[in-house]
Design a protein around this motif. Structure first.
Motif, PDB file in Angstrom:
ATOM      1  N   MET A 133      48.729  33.176  29.274  1.00 47.11           N
ATOM      2  CA  MET A 133      48.276  34.523  28.946  1.00 47.11           C
ATOM      3  C   MET A 133      46.836  34.734  29.440  1.00 47.11           C
ATOM      4  N   ILE A 134      45.978  33.735  29.233  1.00 48.40           N
ATOM      5  CA  ILE A 134      44.593  33.830  29.685  1.00 48.40           C
ATOM      6  C   ILE A 134      44.538  33.867  31.211  1.00 48.40           C
ATOM      7  N   THR A 176      31.968  39.042  30.705  1.00 45.91           N
ATOM      8  CA  THR A 176      33.380  39.173  30.352  1.00 45.91           C
ATOM      9  C   THR A 176      34.197  38.051  30.992  1.00 45.91           C
ATOM     10  N   GLY A 177      33.960  37.795  32.273  1.00 48.83           N
ATOM     11  CA  GLY A 177      34.660  36.706  32.953  1.00 48.83           C
ATOM     12  C   GLY A 177      34.380  35.362  32.305  1.00 48.83           C
ATOM     13  N   ARG A 184      44.150  39.725  36.217  1.00 45.82           N
ATOM     14  CA  ARG A 184      43.963  41.168  36.067  1.00 45.82           C
ATOM     15  C   ARG A 184      42.487  41.546  36.171  1.00 45.82           C
ATOM     16  N   PHE A 185      41.643  40.729  35.559  1.00 46.61           N
ATOM     17  CA  PHE A 185      40.206  40.982  35.608  1.00 46.61           C
ATOM     18  C   PHE A 185      39.705  40.898  37.048  1.00 46.61           C
ATOM     19  N   ALA A 193      41.447  41.378  39.785  1.00 49.75           N
ATOM     20  CA  ALA A 193      41.969  42.538  40.513  1.00 49.75           C
ATOM     21  C   ALA A 193      41.167  43.795  40.173  1.00 49.75           C
ATOM     22  N   ASP A 194      40.829  43.951  38.898  1.00 47.44           N
ATOM     23  CA  ASP A 194      40.043  45.107  38.476  1.00 47.44           C
ATOM     24  C   ASP A 194      38.659  45.079  39.119  1.00 47.44           C
ATOM     25  N   GLN A 195      38.041  43.909  39.173  1.00 45.52           N
ATOM     26  CA  GLN A 195      36.719  43.792  39.796  1.00 45.52           C
ATOM     27  C   GLN A 195      36.791  44.096  41.287  1.00 45.52           C
ATOM     28  N   SER A 196      37.848  43.652  41.934  1.00 45.46           N
ATOM     29  CA  SER A 196      38.023  43.938  43.355  1.00 45.46           C
ATOM     30  C   SER A 196      38.164  45.445  43.586  1.00 45.46           C
ATOM     31  N   PHE A 197      38.938  46.091  42.725  1.00 46.11           N
ATOM     32  CA  PHE A 197      39.149  47.536  42.804  1.00 46.11           C
ATOM     33  C   PHE A 197      37.823  48.270  42.621  1.00 46.11           C
ATOM     34  N   ARG A 198      37.024  47.833  41.651  1.00 40.68           N
ATOM     35  CA  ARG A 198      35.732  48.481  41.413  1.00 40.68           C
ATOM     36  C   ARG A 198      34.763  48.230  42.569  1.00 40.68           C
ATOM     37  N   ARG A 199      34.801  47.012  43.156  1.00 39.31           N
ATOM     38  CA  ARG A 199      33.944  46.730  44.309  1.00 39.31           C
ATOM     39  C   ARG A 199      34.274  47.656  45.475  1.00 39.31           C
TER      40      ARG A 199
END
Length: 109
Positions: A25-26, A7-8, A32-33, A35-41
């Protein structure tokens, strides 16, 4: 390569191909991606600690409540029960075994 890496890579590849006006935008998607990966880690580390010490999820209410807390923590990490079919079945079997053990030891017949 895992799903997150693919995805990255797709996002990074799209940034190179699009018109420069859309790169902001990208860039936002990439932030955001990340930050989301950090949250999941963060949640993954908690589950790894929980695998070594199941009481990580216990608030003093006992193993059944710890299981419920683990399920809630997984949902906060955006991991739905449907994503964990085999693991959910294993968890339910273990909960049932625990309940049977309680019945055998605590209930008079």
């Amino acid at each position: 390569m895992g799903q997150a890496e693919r995805t990255g890579a797709r996002i990074a590849s799209a940034r190179e191909r699009i018109h420069p006006d859309y790169r902001a935008m990208i860039d936002d998607w990439q932030e955001r991606f990340a930050a989301d990966q950090s949250f999941r880690r963060l949640h993954l580390e908690r589950f790894e600690r929980g695998a070594a010490d199941p009481w990580v999820f216990d608030d003093g209410s006992g193993p059944l409540e710890a299981c419920a807390a683990a399920i809630v923590a997984a949902s906060r990490a955006r991991i739905l029960p449907a994503d964990l079919g085999p693991e959910g079945k294993s968890l339910m079997a273990r909960i049932a075994a625990y309940a049977n053990g309680l019945r055998r030891r605590l209930l008079s017949r």
